[in-house]
Structures are given as C-alpha cells and as structure tokens.
Design a protein around this motif. Sequence first.
Motif, mmCIF file in Angstrom:
data_model
loop_
_atom_site.group_PDB
_atom_site.id
_atom_site.type_symbol
_atom_site.label_atom_id
_atom_site.label_comp_id
_atom_site.label_asym_id
_atom_site.label_seq_id
_atom_site.Cartn_x
_atom_site.Cartn_y
_atom_site.Cartn_z
ATOM 1 N N PHE A 1 0.860 -1.294 -0.030
ATOM 2 C CA PHE A 1 0.204 0.031 -0.103
ATOM 3 C C PHE A 1 0.876 1.263 0.052
ATOM 4 C CE2 PHE A 1 -2.874 3.357 1.410
ATOM 5 C CZ PHE A 1 -4.183 2.789 0.895
ATOM 6 N N ASP A 2 0.736 2.104 -0.600
ATOM 7 C CA ASP A 2 1.260 3.424 -1.045
ATOM 8 C C ASP A 2 0.362 4.607 -0.922
ATOM 9 O OD1 ASP A 2 3.106 5.530 -1.594
ATOM 10 O OD2 ASP A 2 3.830 4.773 -3.314
ATOM 11 N N ALA A 3 0.460 5.215 0.373
ATOM 12 C CA ALA A 3 -0.337 6.384 0.655
ATOM 13 C C ALA A 3 0.073 7.507 -0.368
ATOM 14 C CB ALA A 3 -0.635 6.659 1.828
ATOM 15 N N SER A 4 1.142 7.609 -0.910
ATOM 16 C CA SER A 4 1.685 8.613 -1.589
ATOM 17 C C SER A 4 2.054 8.514 -2.928
ATOM 18 C CB SER A 4 2.971 9.463 -0.795
ATOM 19 O OG SER A 4 2.635 9.735 0.670
ATOM 20 N N TRP A 5 1.027 7.554 -3.433
ATOM 21 C CA TRP A 5 1.417 6.982 -4.845
ATOM 22 C C TRP A 5 1.531 8.307 -5.763
ATOM 23 C CZ3 TRP A 5 -1.731 6.078 -9.138
ATOM 24 C CH2 TRP A 5 -1.338 5.311 -10.297
ATOM 25 N N SER A 6 0.647 9.048 -5.786
ATOM 26 C CA SER A 6 0.615 10.369 -6.654
ATOM 27 C C SER A 6 -0.315 11.395 -5.918
ATOM 28 C CB SER A 6 0.061 10.107 -7.952
ATOM 29 O OG SER A 6 -1.353 9.848 -7.908
ATOM 30 N N ALA B 1 1.235 3.038 4.782
ATOM 31 C CA ALA B 1 -0.353 2.377 4.857
ATOM 32 C C ALA B 1 -1.084 3.465 5.449
ATOM 33 C CB ALA B 1 -0.218 1.149 5.367
ATOM 34 N N ARG B 2 -0.483 4.457 6.189
ATOM 35 C CA ARG B 2 -1.298 5.417 7.000
ATOM 36 C C ARG B 2 -1.941 4.547 8.222
ATOM 37 N NH1 ARG B 2 -3.178 9.231 2.423
ATOM 38 N NH2 ARG B 2 -1.479 10.871 2.574
#
Length: 217
Positions: free
Chosen positions: A36-41, A210-211
């Motif tokens: 999981f990438d909370a800062s993907w874009s 993942a926040r």
Amino acid sequence: MARLLPDISVLRDLCRSMAVLEAILSPEWSSRYHSFDASWSPGEEMASMRNGSGDEYDIVFSAAGAYIRGFAHEAVMSPYGNDGPWPGVLDSVPEVFRRCVEEPAFCDEDGMPVVTACLWREVGDGCWRVGEIDCPDGVSDPDGAAGLFARLVDRSPEAFRRFAEDYYEVPVDLDAVRHVYALHPLTQTVVTALNTDLAARDLADDLAAARYPSVAG
C-alpha cells in the motif's frame, strides 16, 4: 464479483491491514504479495497485489472514488490473446477514472492496458461498476477475477492466515492478524507474534506508507 466487494472505505482499510501484515511477515518488500502506498501520486493512494507468477491488481483510491485494475496472466480474457483488452472491459470507464486506464504503470511497454478485469466506484455510488462484457461461454472465471480478488471478498482474518501460512510456510498467529485487521496501534507484542526477528521500530516506513496507526508501547 462487483456485488461481492465491500464499500470503498472498508476495502481501503482491508488493503492497509494486509500490507502491514505482510511488512511484518516479509521485511523484504520484493517477496510480498500485498502493498500500500499512501503517497502514490498527488491526491491518490494505491493498493497493489503481485503474486510473483504474473497475476496482479492495483486499486487507486482518490477523492473521486476507487478504480480497480486486475490482470490474470492465464485468463481467457487476457489482452495478449485478443489483440488488446477484451471488448467492454474498459469501454465504459467514466471520465473521472480515464487517466487510470492510460496510466503507464498499468500498461505494457507498447502502451497497451494490461487488464483482464476492471471495476470502479465513484463516491456516492451504491455499488461497484463494470463494463458491458460479452464473456466467453463455458469458461470458469474468464477474467481471473475470482482468483485475483479472493482475499478482498473473504475479508476474514482467518482467510488471510490461510493465505499467509501457505505462502510463507510459517505458523501465523490469528490474534495478531485480528489486531491488525482492526487497525489497532501496532505493538512489539503483536509484531513478535508474527515475526520474532523484527523490531516494531523497523516498520516505521511501512506504517507511514499504509497510514497505519503509529507503534504503541
């Protein structure tokens, strides 16, 4: 499949939990199924699954809602056996998600979308949507969705434990899985129950991605 998936917020929390559990079980990122990438874009988060054998999905969460792209490499509806995405899979994707259809990360080197299954749900929608697709007759799971999204449909901690014990070939503590599925702050006790060789403080980057709630004492 669309009717079996949970609401966007429930799906997002599930993806965050699975990513954190795998970060504990597999400190080596490349060996994990789920991430999981909370800062993907800007303004978008992304949950991903890669099984190492060519099957994958990505879920983009944004203010508009959520967009799911799945690819099962052996599915009858593979774009590589049909000169492009199966008719109807992407044709009805609304404008608010069209950028996801063309996202380079979801396409091959020739710019073709790598997809066998696509679902989307705008904020305020009462259900997930799919295109109008004429699926091949007599074929079980023609788009591979049943296999791809199995752990998104069966959201029980027991289902994750079965997957993890099979994949990692280690015992997996069910209470620890339940703790993470509930998004309770992580403790060293929970981490140790899943991986005796890992310190909770070493998960800081994964928890941020993942926040997930900060590590508790």
